[in-house]
Design an enzyme around this catalytic site. Sequence first.
Site, PDB file in Angstrom:
ATOM      1  N   GLY A 107      12.202   4.048   7.154  1.00 48.54           N
ATOM      2  CA  GLY A 107      11.723   5.295   7.540  1.00 48.54           C
ATOM      3  C   GLY A 107      11.737   5.622   8.887  1.00 48.54           C
ATOM      4  N   GLN A 108      12.124   6.880   9.061  1.00 46.02           N
ATOM      5  CA  GLN A 108      12.287   7.544  10.428  1.00 46.02           C
ATOM      6  C   GLN A 108      11.082   7.597  11.301  1.00 46.02           C
ATOM      7  OE1 GLN A 108      14.743   8.189  12.598  1.00 46.02           O
ATOM      8  NE2 GLN A 108      13.591   9.359  13.971  1.00 46.02           N
ATOM      9  N   LYS A 109       9.807   7.323  10.621  1.00 38.27           N
ATOM     10  CA  LYS A 109       8.581   7.678  10.844  1.00 38.27           C
ATOM     11  C   LYS A 109       8.481   6.596  12.188  1.00 38.27           C
ATOM     12  CE  LYS A 109       4.038   6.963  10.485  1.00 38.27           C
ATOM     13  NZ  LYS A 109       3.754   5.681  10.178  1.00 38.27           N
ATOM     14  N   TYR A 165       0.876  -1.303   0.003  1.00 33.99           N
ATOM     15  CA  TYR A 165       0.103   0.075   0.002  1.00 33.99           C
ATOM     16  C   TYR A 165       0.873   1.204  -0.115  1.00 33.99           C
ATOM     17  CZ  TYR A 165      -4.571   1.706  -0.105  1.00 33.99           C
ATOM     18  OH  TYR A 165      -5.868   2.265  -0.817  1.00 33.99           O
ATOM     19  N   LEU A 166       1.889   1.235  -1.233  1.00 38.18           N
ATOM     20  CA  LEU A 166       2.748   2.140  -0.999  1.00 38.18           C
ATOM     21  C   LEU A 166       2.473   3.662  -1.158  1.00 38.18           C
ATOM     22  CD1 LEU A 166       5.068   0.204  -3.665  1.00 38.18           C
ATOM     23  CD2 LEU A 166       4.935   0.149  -1.384  1.00 38.18           C
ATOM     24  N   HIS A 167       3.240   4.447  -0.399  1.00 37.79           N
ATOM     25  CA  HIS A 167       2.984   5.969  -0.366  1.00 37.79           C
ATOM     26  C   HIS A 167       4.462   6.673  -0.768  1.00 37.79           C
ATOM     27  CE1 HIS A 167       4.462   5.923   3.404  1.00 37.79           C
ATOM     28  NE2 HIS A 167       3.612   5.144   3.910  1.00 37.79           N
ATOM     29  N   SER A 179       1.544   7.362   6.009  1.00 35.09           N
ATOM     30  CA  SER A 179       1.126   6.056   6.659  1.00 35.09           C
ATOM     31  C   SER A 179       0.129   5.466   5.941  1.00 35.09           C
ATOM     32  CB  SER A 179       0.734   6.291   7.947  1.00 35.09           C
ATOM     33  OG  SER A 179       0.237   4.892   8.419  1.00 35.09           O
ATOM     34  N   SER A 180       0.336   4.128   5.485  1.00 35.00           N
ATOM     35  CA  SER A 180      -0.363   3.295   4.812  1.00 35.00           C
ATOM     36  C   SER A 180      -1.882   3.422   5.500  1.00 35.00           C
ATOM     37  CB  SER A 180      -0.107   1.861   4.703  1.00 35.00           C
ATOM     38  OG  SER A 180       1.074   1.945   4.124  1.00 35.00           O
ATOM     39  N   HIS A 193       7.515   5.396   0.977  1.00 33.34           N
ATOM     40  CA  HIS A 193       8.146   4.073   0.678  1.00 33.34           C
ATOM     41  C   HIS A 193       8.859   4.567  -0.737  1.00 33.34           C
ATOM     42  CE1 HIS A 193       4.308   2.318   2.285  1.00 33.34           C
ATOM     43  NE2 HIS A 193       5.377   1.668   2.980  1.00 33.34           N
TER      44      HIS A 193
END
Length: 281
Positions: free
Chosen positions: A147-149, A32-34, A185-186, A37
Amino acid sequence: MRIIEKISDIKAVIKEYKKFCKTVGFVPTMGYLHEGHLSLVRASKSQNDITIMSIFVNPTQFGPSEDFSKYPRDMERDSRLAEESGVDIIFAPTVEEMYPDGYKTYVNVETITEVLCGKSRPGHFKGVTTVVNKLFNIIEPDRAYFGQKDAQQVIVIKKMVRDLNMNLEIVTCPIVREQDGLAMSSRNVYLSPEERKAALILSQSLQEAQNLILKGEKSRAKVIEIIKSRISCEKLAKIDYVQMLDAKDLKDIELIGGSILIALAVKFGSTRLIDNVMMEV
Ligand code: PAF
C-alpha cells in the site's frame, strides 16, 4: 482457503503451483485486516492465478519501546475476511519458525532508510527488508502488493528488489481512506474517539498542501510550514515529522517540481499515525 504455518509446508504447495505454471501474487501483512489490505488482495487476484497472504507480526521491525506485544491481532476475523476476499492461502508462521534460535542474518538498504520513519524508528526498515526478503524467498511470488500509505516502505522494498536482482514485480496500490479522509491503518483501533476526530487534520492538511501546489506554490518551506501550523492547532496532535522529499530517492528538495512525496508522522496520545501524498508537478 488453507492456513499454513510451516515454511516447509508452504514451499511444498508452491512447488506444485509452479509445476503447473500458475502465477503467484503475494500480499504481505501483519494482520488485523482492513479495506486497505483487501484492496491489495483484489489487485493480486486480478493479475495472478493464486493469491497468498502472509499474516506475521514481525518482531524485528519494532523498536524495544514500540507496540510489538500489544499490536492488534485477531486471526479468526482475519481468516474470515481473507477467505471472503478470495485469498487462496494464508501463511501464518510463528516467530520461532521465522527466527529460530541463533538467527543471525539481516538485509539492510542504506541511506533512504535513514530519513522520515527510519530516523524516528531506528532499525525499523532493517526488520522490514529482512522479513520481506525471507517471505519472498519462501513464497517466490511473481508479484507482491504493497500500500502507498507506507510510501517509504514501498520505495525501500523496490530499491532492495532492484539492488539484489530479485525476480518479481512490486505493485503499489493507492491509499484507502475512511469516508472522512482518515487513512486506514490497523493502528487506528488504538485511537480514543477524541483522538480519532483530531486525526482528521492529517488528511485535511495534506489536501490543503496539495491544492496550494496545484495552484502553483513552489516553495517547499512554505508548504511544510502551513501543514505544520494546521496540525499544531490540534491540541491532541504531536508532530514527529512533516517533510517534502524527492519521491524517487528521498533526497531533500528546495523548489517543488518533478515527483514529490509529502510525508508526515504524528502522534495522538501513544498512537503514531503516518500519511502522505505523492504528486507529479
Ligand atoms: O506493511 C506491513 O504490514 C509490514 O511492514 C510488512 C510489509 C508486512 C512486513 O512485516
